[in-house]
Design a protein around this motif. Structure first.
Motif, PDB file in Angstrom:
ATOM      1  N   ILE A  25     -42.434  27.962 101.521  1.00  0.00           N
ATOM      2  CA  ILE A  25     -42.389  27.897 100.054  1.00  0.00           C
ATOM      3  C   ILE A  25     -42.816  29.255  99.486  1.00  0.00           C
ATOM      4  O   ILE A  25     -43.789  29.855  99.929  1.00  0.00           O
ATOM      5  CB  ILE A  25     -43.311  26.771  99.537  1.00  0.00           C
ATOM      6  N   ASP A  26     -42.068  29.720  98.490  1.00  0.00           N
ATOM      7  CA  ASP A  26     -42.362  31.010  97.843  1.00  0.00           C
ATOM      8  C   ASP A  26     -43.604  30.865  96.969  1.00  0.00           C
ATOM      9  O   ASP A  26     -43.576  30.182  95.941  1.00  0.00           O
ATOM     10  CB  ASP A  26     -41.147  31.440  97.002  1.00  0.00           C
ATOM     11  N   ARG A  27     -44.716  31.508  97.383  1.00  0.00           N
ATOM     12  CA  ARG A  27     -45.968  31.406  96.614  1.00  0.00           C
ATOM     13  C   ARG A  27     -45.815  31.993  95.210  1.00  0.00           C
ATOM     14  O   ARG A  27     -46.346  31.445  94.240  1.00  0.00           O
ATOM     15  CB  ARG A  27     -47.090  32.155  97.341  1.00  0.00           C
ATOM     16  N   ALA A  28     -45.100  33.097  95.112  1.00  0.00           N
ATOM     17  CA  ALA A  28     -44.947  33.741  93.806  1.00  0.00           C
ATOM     18  C   ALA A  28     -44.189  32.837  92.846  1.00  0.00           C
ATOM     19  O   ALA A  28     -44.521  32.751  91.658  1.00  0.00           O
ATOM     20  CB  ALA A  28     -44.221  35.074  93.969  1.00  0.00           C
ATOM     21  N   TYR A  29     -43.167  32.134  93.352  1.00  0.00           N
ATOM     22  CA  TYR A  29     -42.420  31.225  92.476  1.00  0.00           C
ATOM     23  C   TYR A  29     -43.298  30.058  92.029  1.00  0.00           C
ATOM     24  O   TYR A  29     -43.278  29.663  90.862  1.00  0.00           O
ATOM     25  CB  TYR A  29     -41.195  30.700  93.216  1.00  0.00           C
ATOM     26  N   VAL A  30     -44.074  29.511  92.950  1.00  0.00           N
ATOM     27  CA  VAL A  30     -44.941  28.387  92.585  1.00  0.00           C
ATOM     28  C   VAL A  30     -46.035  28.836  91.634  1.00  0.00           C
ATOM     29  O   VAL A  30     -46.417  28.109  90.711  1.00  0.00           O
ATOM     30  CB  VAL A  30     -45.525  27.744  93.860  1.00  0.00           C
ATOM     31  N   GLY A  31     -46.544  30.077  91.820  1.00  0.00           N
ATOM     32  CA  GLY A  31     -47.587  30.590  90.944  1.00  0.00           C
ATOM     33  C   GLY A  31     -48.971  30.565  91.565  1.00  0.00           C
ATOM     34  O   GLY A  31     -49.966  30.425  90.864  1.00  0.00           O
ATOM     35  N   VAL A  32     -49.053  30.673  92.889  1.00  0.00           N
ATOM     36  CA  VAL A  32     -50.349  30.661  93.581  1.00  0.00           C
ATOM     37  C   VAL A  32     -50.393  31.827  94.562  1.00  0.00           C
ATOM     38  O   VAL A  32     -49.385  32.487  94.831  1.00  0.00           O
ATOM     39  CB  VAL A  32     -50.575  29.325  94.318  1.00  0.00           C
TER      40      VAL A  32
END
Length: 795
Positions: free
Chosen positions: A93-100
């Motif tokens: 999962i893309d951390r930057a997209y999720v916001g973490v």
């Protein structure tokens, strides 16, 4: 002479002059105290209201900051659930997209050898047990614990600054729980424990330093979010208020002081002397008042242009000397940009109109401000009037006004930049201010203007609204469905000044998500109903299946019983036919005579043997299908039964002109097999090969090791079989009649029996063929666990 007023306590006895003076002094003192108390209460009331307004503003900012944090958290959870529903693994999962900054599985974190990660997992488990999801860690990171619908709990960490909105200039935003974090102006006092307990209030540090704090709770978080703003007790504004208070109090004080002085004077003096005395006292009192209040006096002779400025006035203007001077000298101390306005004010005073003019002093470079007030005054001893007035320093007031304008401009810019609709209404519910988003969202460009009533705006906005739902729990909240498909949550709240604010939040994604959830619920309900109907059908089908299965089992039992009976009934006469025909063929009791008799008897014997073989094959297939066929596997040398079968059928091949050979590898291991069943399998394959191989053809029998199996392969040079017919050849009673113009004798059971026997041994069966080139049929039997036998050669 002054009139005497009778204020005696005893009407029967006239008061003396001393008693009257004492009573009057008491009344004047009470009046002064009353005025002082009234002014003090007014000032205190104003101070309390300003504090309340400040706390409400800070509370609003805290609510907005908390709402922003909650929205950031919900957005992270929504994106995380979306990725998991799409089948994305947690590690990808893309951390930057999720916001973490980091994601980890709770169960994996618990099993980690890293002490820090394990401690983080323990903290996450504690939060789940407490039905919480947010926590501020000691290193300043924010930790979110999310339990998805399917799967293990997830730990997400992020720097607190990414989720917490930046505080306004001069504010301090803090998070207070098991750990604390602070952003913004650190010089602002942090909230006290009492502030955190009550949710709002002031904190003092000494006499002058003070801060206002408002705290809000965050959904399922173990901390509170607080906004603190500096609110010093002693400011320029409070100094001006105190100055005004003393000025207001000074007037009655001076008057009462004058009265006290007048009462003590000798009432028998001449009126002229008394008048002169009173005038001198007044001048002295006014002079003292102006000095203490920082007010300077001045007078201007319009005809001569001479100006008289007292010492206090000179200090206010920044002059080095006071007294008489020309008006140009006084004007030179007025800031150049403001001189025209001041001269115009003086000119208006010549017509008898009182004036007031505010200007900056040139000595301060335009930084200090002075207010001049005056009017035209006629003196008693001169026929020419003079313009007289006062100077007093209003720098603090001007600075306060500028700060207020700056604050209002910042507030307007913030409201204008607010992406959601916002409107401000006065105490009469008339429009005072709105932002562009309010105008654009509701399409109110032609109707909005200051003073428009709330009812008019509500009617005008209905053209862009297709749905409106009131909140059952809060009458000030409504959900509006717009024509463009958006959904706005409109909130209206009263403000302390008596007005009201209206602001909207875009909840389109939330409403659509709820609608999609409702659709999924309806779809799920429909699926459940269909499943219930399907279960009923499945139950009925299962019942019918059991009935048909029972019928099939009874039919199979009947077939087995029939075949068993038929085997007995058919074998008895066949044995007699075969035995007697064999006696006749061998002419054991004498010659038959004519040679045709011998041919007929040989045909009878061949047909009987063929029929007996067919009956045996049918019985074997029936036993296999009924699960009653048994074999007796033992470790054997597989070459022995193969060689026996080749020897038994070699004469039949030679009679047809077919060459037959056997090849076996050296050192073949033993296999667990039934000797009779193997011999029967090879006989079946050789019989088929002889049947379909013409005169001059060849049949090769090979015994070879293949991995953990020993393969027996029978290869001929016969007519071959089309590939499309190969899958059905190993089925009972299946024959391929298209290979030649005529059918061959046989039941089609040989290959089926061979395949069944191979599978009963734990092996497998295979066929490969090419039309015109021949066929190879193989079966594989597993190698015995015993030691392999020694090498051998078979001719």
């Amino acid at each position: 002479m002054a009139r005497k007023v009778d204020i005696s306590a005893n009407p029967g006895k006239p008061q003396t002059q001393t008693e009257q003076n004492g009573t009057l002094k008491f009344v004047l003192a009470g009046t002064l105290v009353t005025v002082a108390v009234a002014l003090g209460l007014m000032g205190w009331n104003t101070h309390i209201k300003e504090d309340q307004q400040l706390l409400q503003l800070v509370q609003r900012d805290a609510l907005l900051a908390g709402e922003r944090l909650n929205r950031n958290v919900e957005r992270v959870i929504d994106r995380l659930d979306r990725e998991l529903r799409d089948g994305t693994r947690l590690a990808r999962i893309d951390r930057a997209y999720v916001g973490v900054d980091a994601l980890m599985d709770l169960s994996q974190a618990k099993a980690s050898n890293d002490a820090g990660v394990a401690a983080l997992a323990d903290t996450a488990s504690t939060l789940i047990a407490q039905d919480r999801r947010l926590r501020l860690l000691n290193d300043g990171r924010m930790m979110l614990v999310h339990v998805p619908a399917n799967g293990n709990a997830i730990i997400a960490t992020v720097a607190a600054e990414r989720w917490i909105p930046a505080p306004a200039s001069g504010d301090r935003l803090g998070i207070y729980g098991s750990s604390t974090a602070s952003l913004g102006d650190r010089s602002v006092l942090a909230p006290s424990s009492e502030n955190l307990r009550t949710g709002s209030g002031f904190r003092y540090d000494g006499i002058t330093k003070r801060s206002a704090t408002a705290c809000v709770g965050i959904g399922k978080a173990e901390f509170s979010l607080c906004v603190s703003r500096a609110s010093p007790l002693l400011t320029t504004e409070t100094g001006i208020d105190l100055l005004l208070y003393f000025l207001l109090l000074a007037a009655p004080t001076l008057a009462i002081t004058g009265l006290y002085s007048t009462i003590g004077r000798n009432q028998t003096e001449l009126p002229k002397r008394a008048s002169a005395s009173e005038t001198g006292a007044d001048k002295k009192s006014v002079g003292a008042a102006t000095v203490h209040a920082g007010i300077g006096t001045w007078s201007l002779q319009p005809d001569t242009g001479q100006v008289v400025v007292d010492s206090q006035g000179a200090r206010v203007l920044g002059m080095n000397s006071h007294g008489e001077m020309m008006s140009s000298d006084m004007m030179s101390h007025v800031y150049a940009a403001h001189r025209d306005a001041f001269e115009a004010a003086l000119a208006s005073a010549r017509s008898g109109v009182p004036f007031s003019s505010v200007f900056a002093t040139s000595m301060s470079g335009g930084e200090n401000w002075v207010e001049a007030r005056g009017s035209l005054v006629y003196g008693q001893d001169t026929a020419m009037p003079a313009i007289m007035g006062v100077f007093f320093d209003v720098t603090g007031t001007i600075r306060a006004q500028e700060r207020q304008k700056t604050a209002e401009a910042r507030l307007r810019n913030a409201i204008e930049g607010f992406p959601c609709p916002f409107a401000l209404w006065d105490r009469n519910r008339r429009l005072a201010y709105w932002n562009k988003s309010f105008e654009a969202t509701f399409g109110l460009g032609e109707i909005l203007r200051p003073g428009t009533s709330h009812e008019t705006v509500m009617v005008a906005r209905s053209g862009n609204i297709i749905s409106e739902k009131a909140n059952a729990d809060d009458s000030g909240i409504s959900l509006l469905g717009m024509r463009n498909g958006d959904w706005i949550k409109l909130i209206e709240r009263p403000i302390p000044s008596g007005g009201m604010i209206s602001f909207g939040l875009d909840v389109t994604s939330d409403v659509k998500a709820e609608e999609e959830l409702n659709r999924q619920r309806k779809k799920l309900k429909t699926l459940v109903q269909e499943l219930e109907v399907s279960e009923g059908r499945n139950a009925e089908l299962a019942r019918k299946y059991n009935e048909e299965k029972a019928k099939a089992e009874r039919s199979a039992d009947s077939k087995s019983a029939f075949l068993a009976n038929m085997s007995h009934e058919l074998r008895t006469p066949l044995n007699a036919i075969n035995g007697f025909s064999e006696i006749l063929v061998n002419e054991m009791y004498g010659p038959l005579g004519h040679k045709r008799y011998r041919e007929y008897v040989r045909d009878i014997l061949t047909s009987g043997q063929h029929l007996l073989d067919m009956i045996n094959d049918i019985l074997d297939i029936a036993k296999i299908e009924a699960g009653k066929m048994t074999i007796d596997p033992k470790p054997i040398d597989l070459v022995d039964p193969v060689d026996a079968a080749v020897r038994m059928i070699r004469r039949k091949a030679e009679d047809k002109g077919v060459t037959m050979s056997l090849q076996a590898e050296n050192g073949l291991p033993e296999v667990d097999a039934d000797h009779r069943a193997v011999r029967q399998m090879v006989l079946n394959l050789l019989s088929n090969a002889i049947k379909f191989t013409d005169d001059g053809g060849r049949i090769m029998v090979a015994v070879q090791r293949r991995d953990d199996f020993v393969r027996v392969a029978v290869r001929d040079t016969g007519v071959g079989i089309p590939k499309e017919h190969l899958p059905r050849l190993a089925q009972p009673f299946e024959q391929v009649s298209e290979t030649r113009d005529r059918n061959y004798e046989g039941t089609g059971l040989g290959l089926a029996l061979t395949k069944s026997f191979a599978e009963m041994h734990g092996g497998r069966f295979a066929i490969a063929s090419e039309v015109g080139k021949g066929t190879m049929v193989s079966f594989f039997l597993p190698i015995s666990k015993d030691a392999a036998r020694s090498d051998r050669n078979v001719a």
